[in-house]
Design an enzyme around this catalytic site. Structure first.
Site, PDB file in Angstrom:
ATOM      1  N   GLY A 189     -20.989  44.946  93.543  1.00  0.00           N
ATOM      2  CA  GLY A 189     -21.516  46.156  92.907  1.00  0.00           C
ATOM      3  C   GLY A 189     -22.856  46.540  93.512  1.00  0.00           C
ATOM      4  N   VAL A 193     -27.978  46.009  89.705  1.00  0.00           N
ATOM      5  CA  VAL A 193     -27.250  45.131  88.771  1.00  0.00           C
ATOM      6  C   VAL A 193     -27.192  43.699  89.328  1.00  0.00           C
ATOM      7  CG1 VAL A 193     -25.053  44.719  87.578  1.00  0.00           C
ATOM      8  CG2 VAL A 193     -25.947  47.039  87.761  1.00  0.00           C
ATOM      9  N   GLU A 211     -22.017  40.719  96.647  1.00  0.00           N
ATOM     10  CA  GLU A 211     -21.400  41.658  97.599  1.00  0.00           C
ATOM     11  C   GLU A 211     -21.880  43.051  97.226  1.00  0.00           C
ATOM     12  OE1 GLU A 211     -19.682  40.622 100.150  1.00  0.00           O
ATOM     13  OE2 GLU A 211     -19.646  38.527  99.525  1.00  0.00           O
ATOM     14  N   CYS A 245     -17.905  50.632 100.492  1.00  0.00           N
ATOM     15  CA  CYS A 245     -19.220  49.992 100.677  1.00  0.00           C
ATOM     16  C   CYS A 245     -19.626  49.911 102.144  1.00  0.00           C
ATOM     17  CB  CYS A 245     -19.217  48.602 100.048  1.00  0.00           C
ATOM     18  SG  CYS A 245     -17.905  47.545 100.681  1.00  0.00           S
TER      19      CYS A 245
HETATM   20  P1  NAD Z   1     -19.686  49.196  88.818  1.00  0.00           P
HETATM   21  O1  NAD Z   1     -20.385  50.262  88.031  1.00  0.00           O
HETATM   22  O2  NAD Z   1     -18.216  49.049  88.683  1.00  0.00           O
HETATM   23  O3  NAD Z   1     -20.392  47.832  88.489  1.00  0.00           O
HETATM   24  C1  NAD Z   1     -19.930  46.630  89.051  1.00  0.00           C
HETATM   25  C2  NAD Z   1     -19.764  45.622  87.931  1.00  0.00           C
HETATM   26  O4  NAD Z   1     -21.021  45.360  87.346  1.00  0.00           O
HETATM   27  C3  NAD Z   1     -18.834  46.087  86.817  1.00  0.00           C
HETATM   28  O5  NAD Z   1     -17.903  45.078  86.542  1.00  0.00           O
HETATM   29  C4  NAD Z   1     -19.771  46.365  85.676  1.00  0.00           C
HETATM   30  O6  NAD Z   1     -19.197  46.099  84.416  1.00  0.00           O
HETATM   31  C5  NAD Z   1     -20.927  45.435  85.933  1.00  0.00           C
HETATM   32  N1  NAD Z   1     -22.186  45.954  85.420  1.00  0.00           N
HETATM   33  C6  NAD Z   1     -22.667  47.217  85.557  1.00  0.00           C
HETATM   34  N2  NAD Z   1     -23.882  47.316  84.985  1.00  0.00           N
HETATM   35  C7  NAD Z   1     -24.175  46.094  84.471  1.00  0.00           C
HETATM   36  C8  NAD Z   1     -25.295  45.562  83.760  1.00  0.00           C
HETATM   37  N3  NAD Z   1     -26.354  46.300  83.454  1.00  0.00           N
HETATM   38  N4  NAD Z   1     -25.249  44.262  83.408  1.00  0.00           N
HETATM   39  C9  NAD Z   1     -24.189  43.502  83.708  1.00  0.00           C
HETATM   40  N5  NAD Z   1     -23.111  43.964  84.382  1.00  0.00           N
HETATM   41  C10 NAD Z   1     -23.098  45.231  84.742  1.00  0.00           C
HETATM   42  O7  NAD Z   1     -19.936  49.355  90.321  1.00  0.00           O
HETATM   43  P2  NAD Z   1     -21.168  49.953  91.050  1.00  0.00           P
HETATM   44  O8  NAD Z   1     -22.347  49.126  90.767  1.00  0.00           O
HETATM   45  O9  NAD Z   1     -21.241  51.433  90.846  1.00  0.00           O
HETATM   46  O10 NAD Z   1     -20.601  49.663  92.527  1.00  0.00           O
HETATM   47  C11 NAD Z   1     -20.947  50.430  93.585  1.00  0.00           C
HETATM   48  C12 NAD Z   1     -21.765  49.602  94.546  1.00  0.00           C
HETATM   49  O11 NAD Z   1     -21.023  48.457  94.912  1.00  0.00           O
HETATM   50  C13 NAD Z   1     -22.062  50.332  95.818  1.00  0.00           C
HETATM   51  O12 NAD Z   1     -23.387  50.073  96.183  1.00  0.00           O
HETATM   52  C14 NAD Z   1     -21.125  49.692  96.821  1.00  0.00           C
HETATM   53  O13 NAD Z   1     -21.582  49.759  98.142  1.00  0.00           O
HETATM   54  C15 NAD Z   1     -21.060  48.299  96.306  1.00  0.00           C
HETATM   55  N6  NAD Z   1     -19.837  47.640  96.729  1.00  0.00           N
HETATM   56  C16 NAD Z   1     -19.936  46.556  97.538  1.00  0.00           C
HETATM   57  C17 NAD Z   1     -18.804  45.943  97.997  1.00  0.00           C
HETATM   58  C18 NAD Z   1     -18.873  44.737  98.890  1.00  0.00           C
HETATM   59  O14 NAD Z   1     -17.857  44.059  99.022  1.00  0.00           O
HETATM   60  N7  NAD Z   1     -20.008  44.440  99.496  1.00  0.00           N
HETATM   61  C19 NAD Z   1     -17.558  46.419  97.612  1.00  0.00           C
HETATM   62  C20 NAD Z   1     -17.500  47.511  96.768  1.00  0.00           C
HETATM   63  C21 NAD Z   1     -18.644  48.112  96.322  1.00  0.00           C
END
Ligand code: NAD
Length: 494
Positions: A189, A193, A211, A245
């Site tokens: 994510g 976070v 990641e 990502c």
């Molecule tokens: P998201 O909003 O789905 O959050 C990811 C997870 O974090 C979810 O399961 C969510 O429930 C949890 N979460 C969110 N806020 C939280 C909090 N305050 N406390 C605890 N848990 C919490 O996803 P996102 O953050 O919008 O993801 C997008 C980001 O992820 C982008 O920056 C993208 O580049 C990155 N990403 C990285 C990869 C990788 O493999 N490196 C893959 C996909 C996405």
């Protein structure tokens, strides 16, 4: 939905302690169940991703489902050899002892997934957890609820839910889980976070794999075939409606090539998605209202030379190209994570390198050039999670390469054997017996100069470059030690 996080983790721990996931046979059988799950519910996952993201079938199959299937097959093909104890070299003092590294499961893992590749980002870490012999709690993203529901409904039919428990929910559920003690947490994510996750893990000294994302640059050299390069970059940027990502986040190129590149991008987008990409079944949508508004707000940066159309009702943002953007424009500050490609001009490779190095280390980096020295120069003077020259995304598709970021884009690589290694504990093992006590007595007090020099000699290392003399030296040493052990009372030499 309120969850009893403590109970969920305790159940998984109990299953782990009972050894339900430990042996090669158990892991193999679990991986085979995963293969069946993927095969049996392929269509359910495709339909769910259509609902969540309007993800085209080919992208759902190519980037998620068959990707996960191949990961299981790769694991089934190699797990036995990965699980073997790894013999290592040893100092002379360890003669007669078995010295090796044992890969052992760590215990209960927590897997927190993101929404943009909602199948892959749960299944890949889960396959890794199984390979390594761990149990796991999985928390898919609440922003891709249809896919999360498929996991909730069908996964327990293939994996014992006391070993692999799926928890659906949002921040409260994730927070409740993070309060528990896990043995490894894999989070996918955003970086803000990730800091919450890491802080929670620190309370239990739990290791983390993070990641994350970031702004992955693409440098386009002036000697490029712009037709080819534009198609590759357009595919990487606009696949999954830009919500990837490792998508090329922005392009750096020299001023003289910019217009040619923009024209080639326009042709590529027309070829991929037709005159109006909104009508194309091959172009996805933004995940939700909040992200739609965020992406739309980036369109004010620089000058729009392609796309720019939006439709709030459909959460549609057209494939868009912006030029004349400045480093501090919103589109160049945070990760775009949408179908918008900003282009910045630089005077040469050095300026591109300096610009890249002035920012956080990205998850991926792309260089397009026909000159090896240009590719090498950028590769050797910058840092990023992964690097692909003359293509995009491909380093993530090679299951023998670790996938992960560095610094702000994450920590710890996984996929294939790297998942096995990352989610296993590498235990240092020495198995000796009770012989050779007289030889080993040189390490005991009362110390003496003689004992010390014997001890240091037996433990000593030689420089690798002196390989041949070392062999002779080693053989000589073995002969002397053998002779001493056989014919002398060694204690007398002290
Ligand atoms: P998201 O909003 O789905 O959050 C990811 C997870 O974090 C979810 O399961 C969510 O429930 C949890 N979460 C969110 N806020 C939280 C909090 N305050 N406390 C605890 N848990 C919490 O996803 P996102 O953050 O919008 O993801 C997008 C980001 O992820 C982008 O920056 C993208 O580049 C990155 N990403 C990285 C990869 C990788 O493999 N490196 C893959 C996909 C996405």
């Amino acid at each position: 939905m309120s969850i009893d996080a403590a109970k969920i983790v305790a159940t998984c721990r109990e299953s782990f302690n009972k050894g339900c996931t430990r042996s090669y046979e158990q892991r193999k059988q679990l991986l085979e169940s995963m293969l069946n799950f993927i095969k049996d519910h392929q269509q359910d996952m495709i339909d769910a991703m259509t609902k969540d993201l309007r993800k085209p079938r080919s992208e759902a199959m190519g980037m998620e489902i068959s990707f996960a299937e191949n990961e299981v097959i790769h694991a089934l093909n190699h797990l036995k050899e990965w699980m073997k104890d790894e013999k290592t070299s040893k100092p002379m003092a360890m003669v007669g002892k078995d010295v090796y590294i044992k890969s052992e499961p760590v215990g209960v893992m927590l897997i927190i997934g993101a929404w943009n590749y909602p199948v892959q980002l749960i299944l890949h870490p889960l396959i890794g957890a199984i390979m390594a012999g761990n149990t796991a709690v999985m928390k898919p993203s609440e922003l891709s609820p249809a896919t999360a529901a498929v996991f909730e409904k069908f996964l327990p039919k293939y994996l014992d839910k006391d070993c692999y428990t799926l928890v659906n929910g949002g921040i409260p559920e994730t927070t409740a889980l993070l309060a528990q003690r896990f043995d490894h947490i894999l989070y996918t994510g955003s970086s803000p976070v990730a800091k919450i996750v890491m802080a929670a893990a620190a309370k239990h000294l739990t290791p983390v794999t993070l990641e994350l994302g970031g702004k992955s640059p693409a440098f386009v050299d002036k000697d490029c075939n712009m037709y080819t390069v534009a198609r590759r970059i357009a595919w990487g940027r606009f696949i999954n409606s830009g919500q990837t990502c490792i998508a090329p986040d922005y392009v750096l190129l020299e001023r003289e090539t910019r217009d040619k590149f923009v024209e080639a991008l326009k042709d590529a987008v027309k070829e991929f998605y037709g005159e109006n990409p909104q009508d194309s079944k091959d172009f996805g949508r933004i995940i939700n209202e909040r992200h739609f508004k965020r992406v739309v707000s980036l369109l004010d940066s620089g000058k729009c030379v392609m796309g720019g159309q939006t439709d709030e009702k459909e959460k549609y943002v057209a494939p868009t190209v912006l030029v004349d953007v400045k480093p501090d424009d919103p589109v160049m500050t945070d990760e775009v994570f949408g179908p918008v490609l900003p282009i910045m001009t630089v005077s040469d490779v050095d300026e591109a390198v300096n610009f890249i190095n002035s920012r956080e280390k990205p998850l991926a980096m792309y260089v397009f050039s026909n000159k090896k020295q240009v590719v090498d120069s950028i590769l050797n003077r910058t840092s990023s999670g992964g690097f692909t020259a003359n293509d995009v995304l491909m380093h993530a598709a090679v299951d023998t390469l670790p996938f992960g970021g560095i610094g702000n884009s994450g920590m710890g690589g996984y996929h294939g054997k790297h998942s096995f290694d990352r989610f296993s504990h590498k235990r240092a093992v020495v198995i000796g017996d009770q012989s050779l006590e007289s030889l080993l007595a040189i390490r005991y007090p009362p110390y003496s100069k003689k004992k010390e020099s014997w001890f240091l000699w037996l433990m000593s290392k030689s420089r690798k470059s002196k390989a041949f003399p070392v062999l002779i030296y080693g053989a000589l040493l073995c002969a002397i030690v053998g002779f001493l052990l056989k014919y002398c009372d060694v204690t007398k030499i002290y």
